[in-house]
Design an enzyme around this catalytic site. Structure first.
Site, PDB file in Angstrom:
ATOM      1  N   HIS A   1      12.500  42.547  21.942  1.00  0.00           N
ATOM      2  CA  HIS A   1      13.033  41.200  21.674  1.00  0.00           C
ATOM      3  C   HIS A   1      11.863  40.253  21.459  1.00  0.00           C
ATOM      4  CE1 HIS A   1      17.001  42.531  22.914  1.00  0.00           C
ATOM      5  NE2 HIS A   1      16.508  42.957  24.065  1.00  0.00           N
TER       6      HIS A   1
ATOM      7  N   ASN B   1      23.327  40.019  24.233  1.00  0.00           N
ATOM      8  CA  ASN B   1      23.713  39.002  25.224  1.00  0.00           C
ATOM      9  C   ASN B   1      22.548  38.054  25.480  1.00  0.00           C
ATOM     10  OD1 ASN B   1      26.517  39.657  26.376  1.00  0.00           O
ATOM     11  ND2 ASN B   1      25.519  41.645  26.256  1.00  0.00           N
TER      12      ASN B   1
ATOM     13  N   ALA C   1      16.843  40.743  29.410  1.00  0.00           N
ATOM     14  CA  ALA C   1      15.750  41.563  28.875  1.00  0.00           C
ATOM     15  C   ALA C   1      14.763  40.748  28.051  1.00  0.00           C
ATOM     16  CB  ALA C   1      16.347  42.689  28.038  1.00  0.00           C
TER      17      ALA C   1
HETATM   18  N1  LIG Z   1      22.384  39.441  29.836  1.00  0.00           N
HETATM   19  C1  LIG Z   1      21.598  40.424  29.429  1.00  0.00           C
HETATM   20  O1  LIG Z   1      20.421  40.235  29.164  1.00  0.00           O
HETATM   21  C2  LIG Z   1      22.148  41.802  29.284  1.00  0.00           C
HETATM   22  C3  LIG Z   1      23.483  42.020  29.394  1.00  0.00           C
HETATM   23  N2  LIG Z   1      23.987  43.281  29.289  1.00  0.00           N
HETATM   24  C4  LIG Z   1      25.426  43.414  29.430  1.00  0.00           C
HETATM   25  O2  LIG Z   1      25.719  43.664  30.813  1.00  0.00           O
HETATM   26  C5  LIG Z   1      26.927  44.414  30.921  1.00  0.00           C
HETATM   27  C6  LIG Z   1      26.693  45.657  31.791  1.00  0.00           C
HETATM   28  O3  LIG Z   1      25.719  46.484  31.167  1.00  0.00           O
HETATM   29  P1  LIG Z   1      25.564  48.026  31.579  1.00  0.00           P
HETATM   30  O4  LIG Z   1      25.621  48.174  33.044  1.00  0.00           O
HETATM   31  O5  LIG Z   1      24.412  48.550  30.828  1.00  0.00           O
HETATM   32  O6  LIG Z   1      26.907  48.622  30.934  1.00  0.00           O
HETATM   33  P2  LIG Z   1      27.583  50.043  31.250  1.00  0.00           P
HETATM   34  O7  LIG Z   1      28.405  50.354  30.046  1.00  0.00           O
HETATM   35  O8  LIG Z   1      26.585  51.017  31.708  1.00  0.00           O
HETATM   36  O9  LIG Z   1      28.558  49.720  32.483  1.00  0.00           O
HETATM   37  C7  LIG Z   1      29.611  48.813  32.400  1.00  0.00           C
HETATM   38  C8  LIG Z   1      30.762  49.329  33.250  1.00  0.00           C
HETATM   39  O10 LIG Z   1      31.767  48.315  33.349  1.00  0.00           O
HETATM   40  C9  LIG Z   1      33.021  48.873  32.939  1.00  0.00           C
HETATM   41  N3  LIG Z   1      33.851  47.830  32.356  1.00  0.00           N
HETATM   42  C10 LIG Z   1      33.814  47.324  31.097  1.00  0.00           C
HETATM   43  N4  LIG Z   1      34.752  46.371  30.943  1.00  0.00           N
HETATM   44  C11 LIG Z   1      35.402  46.276  32.126  1.00  0.00           C
HETATM   45  C12 LIG Z   1      36.472  45.461  32.582  1.00  0.00           C
HETATM   46  N5  LIG Z   1      37.086  44.599  31.773  1.00  0.00           N
HETATM   47  N6  LIG Z   1      36.885  45.608  33.867  1.00  0.00           N
HETATM   48  C13 LIG Z   1      36.278  46.514  34.672  1.00  0.00           C
HETATM   49  N7  LIG Z   1      35.272  47.317  34.308  1.00  0.00           N
HETATM   50  C14 LIG Z   1      34.834  47.193  33.033  1.00  0.00           C
HETATM   51  C15 LIG Z   1      32.640  49.927  31.928  1.00  0.00           C
HETATM   52  O11 LIG Z   1      33.701  50.810  31.692  1.00  0.00           O
HETATM   53  P3  LIG Z   1      33.787  51.581  30.252  1.00  0.00           P
HETATM   54  O12 LIG Z   1      32.721  52.634  30.311  1.00  0.00           O
HETATM   55  O13 LIG Z   1      35.183  52.108  30.233  1.00  0.00           O
HETATM   56  O14 LIG Z   1      33.518  50.571  29.178  1.00  0.00           O
HETATM   57  C16 LIG Z   1      31.436  50.569  32.617  1.00  0.00           C
HETATM   58  O15 LIG Z   1      31.834  51.461  33.629  1.00  0.00           O
HETATM   59  C17 LIG Z   1      27.340  44.743  29.472  1.00  0.00           C
HETATM   60  O16 LIG Z   1      28.271  43.814  28.986  1.00  0.00           O
HETATM   61  C18 LIG Z   1      26.023  44.604  28.702  1.00  0.00           C
HETATM   62  O17 LIG Z   1      26.215  44.334  27.328  1.00  0.00           O
HETATM   63  C19 LIG Z   1      23.170  44.358  29.114  1.00  0.00           C
HETATM   64  C20 LIG Z   1      21.820  44.176  28.979  1.00  0.00           C
HETATM   65  C21 LIG Z   1      21.203  42.884  28.991  1.00  0.00           C
HETATM   66  O1  LIG Z   2      19.010  45.057  27.349  1.00  0.00           O
HETATM   67  C1  LIG Z   2      18.697  44.571  26.259  1.00  0.00           C
HETATM   68  O2  LIG Z   2      17.723  44.934  25.567  1.00  0.00           O
HETATM   69  C2  LIG Z   2      19.487  43.438  25.718  1.00  0.00           C
HETATM   70  C3  LIG Z   2      20.902  43.716  25.634  1.00  0.00           C
HETATM   71  O3  LIG Z   2      21.361  44.831  25.570  1.00  0.00           O
HETATM   72  C4  LIG Z   2      21.784  42.546  25.626  1.00  0.00           C
HETATM   73  O4  LIG Z   2      21.275  41.420  25.671  1.00  0.00           O
HETATM   74  O5  LIG Z   2      23.010  42.733  25.565  1.00  0.00           O
END
Ligand SMILES: NC(=O)C1=CN([C@@H]2O[C@H](COP(=O)(O)OP(=O)(O)OC[C@H]3O[C@@H](n4cnc5c(N)ncnc54)[C@H](OP(=O)(O)O)[C@@H]3O)[C@@H](O)[C@H]2O)C=CC1
Ligand SMILES: O=C([O-])CC(=O)C(=O)O
Length: 271
Positions: free
Chosen positions: A222, A192, A124
């Site tokens: 951000h 992240n 993001a």
């Molecule tokens: N790199 C970047 O810029 C960004 C990274 N992210 C990260 O990306 C990831 C996905 O985001 P998002 O799709 O919004 O998250 P969501 O919470 O919408 O979806 C994540 C899914 O993965 C499941 N899950 C979590 N841990 C595990 C595991 N160990 N094994 C299997 N399934 C699992 C969750 O289950 P449950 O609901 O039970 O937790 C949920 O169903 C997150 O870690 C988020 O912080 C997000 C935004 C920006």
């Molecule tokens: O999606 C965003 O704004 C950023 C975020 O959550 C992450 O980096 O984990």
């Protein structure tokens, strides 16, 4: 064609699967996995071209070329080393997990030993191209200020452990200031992007993070400032939050899809 398996069937996972099914990414969607099996089952039925199987990771890695992790930092520990050992490339969204130096080194070693790639999308934020170029020379400082509506920070360990009542915040309030190494543990689902900046730039100790809860904003903002021998630059992204998960910005999902598109395309644009 590139065979993809997706771990995590939430906001980002659903968007990625849809993009593969719609042909935006030229790849086959082979398998999905989520710890909530019913979320994965619901998703499996939503495609027109592919019928991905629900597969445990140990089986999935035998059938794919690339594993997409879009689940949680905990999942990175569980699935990424296994995928690399099985000669799969990996795309990681929960980049904060790489603040763990042992895990980061292990992932790099396994990728190198098995001739695999590990992709970290820019998520993001904007400006990673400039930071990567600048870091070939000397960098003096990298800072990121993340400003989210208070409820976008709900459930984070920092808020829970400090008993912060997010509903009572009436003005922009700095909740956290410190190195990325601590920020990604305090707000694992919010910064992240700070981890990705750290890997691209000057590391988790020297990359500085400020997290602000601001009731006057509706977007996830951000702002990044990089200073170095090259001069300095700043970037600011005012992100629309994903309706299904306001912690996650829509651009994060688009960025993962753009990275997959780049991987599956012969044309490579940008640094
Ligand atoms: N790199 C970047 O810029 C960004 C990274 N992210 C990260 O990306 C990831 C996905 O985001 P998002 O799709 O919004 O998250 P969501 O919470 O919408 O979806 C994540 C899914 O993965 C499941 N899950 C979590 N841990 C595990 C595991 N160990 N094994 C299997 N399934 C699992 C969750 O289950 P449950 O609901 O039970 O937790 C949920 O169903 C997150 O870690 C988020 O912080 C997000 C935004 C920006
Ligand atoms: O999606 C965003 O704004 C950023 C975020 O959550 C992450 O980096 O984990």
């Amino acid at each position: 064609m590139l065979r993809i398996g997706v771990v995590g069937c939430g906001t980002i996972g659903r968007g990625i699967c849809r993009a593969i099914d719609e042909g935006v990414v030229k790849a086959e969607l082979i398998a999905v996995y989520d710890r909530n099996a019913c979320d994965a089952e619901k998703l499996r039925g939503q495609f027109s071209r592919f019928s991905p199987e629900f597969m445990e990771i140990a089986k999935m890695v035998k059938h794919i070329d690339l594993l997409v992790e879009c689940a949680s930092q905990e999942a990175v520990h569980d699935v990424v080393p296994l995928a690399l050992t099985s000669h799969c490339d990996v795309l990681i969204l929960s980049v904060g997990a790489l603040a763990d130096e042992g895990l980061r080194n292990r992932i790099e070693e396994l990728a190198s030993e098995n001739s695999c790639k590990v992709y970290l999308p820019s998520g993001a934020i904007a400006g990673l191209d400039g930071l990567k170029s600048a870091s070939i020379g000397e960098i003096h400082s990298v800072t990121i200020t993340t400003r989210k509506p208070p409820q976008g920070l709900a459930g984070s360990p920092f808020v829970v452990m400090n008993n912060i009542d997010l509903d009572s915040i009436s003005d922009a309030t700095v909740l956290f200031e410190g190195p990325a190494k601590d920020a990604v543990k305090a707000f694992p689902a919010n910064v992240n992007v700070a981890a990705t900046l750290s890997v691209a730039g000057i590391g988790f100790e020297r990359t500085l993070v400020r997290v602000i809860a601001d009731p006057s904003v509706t977007r996830n903002i951000h702002e990044i400032t990089v200073k170095g021998a090259f001069g300095e630059f700043s970037s600011k992204v005012e992100n629309v939050p994903s309706p299904a998960n306001p912690k996650t910005s829509y651009l994060a999902q688009l960025s993962a899809i753009a990275t997959l598109k780049k991987i599956s395309s012969p044309l490579q644009v940008g640094t």
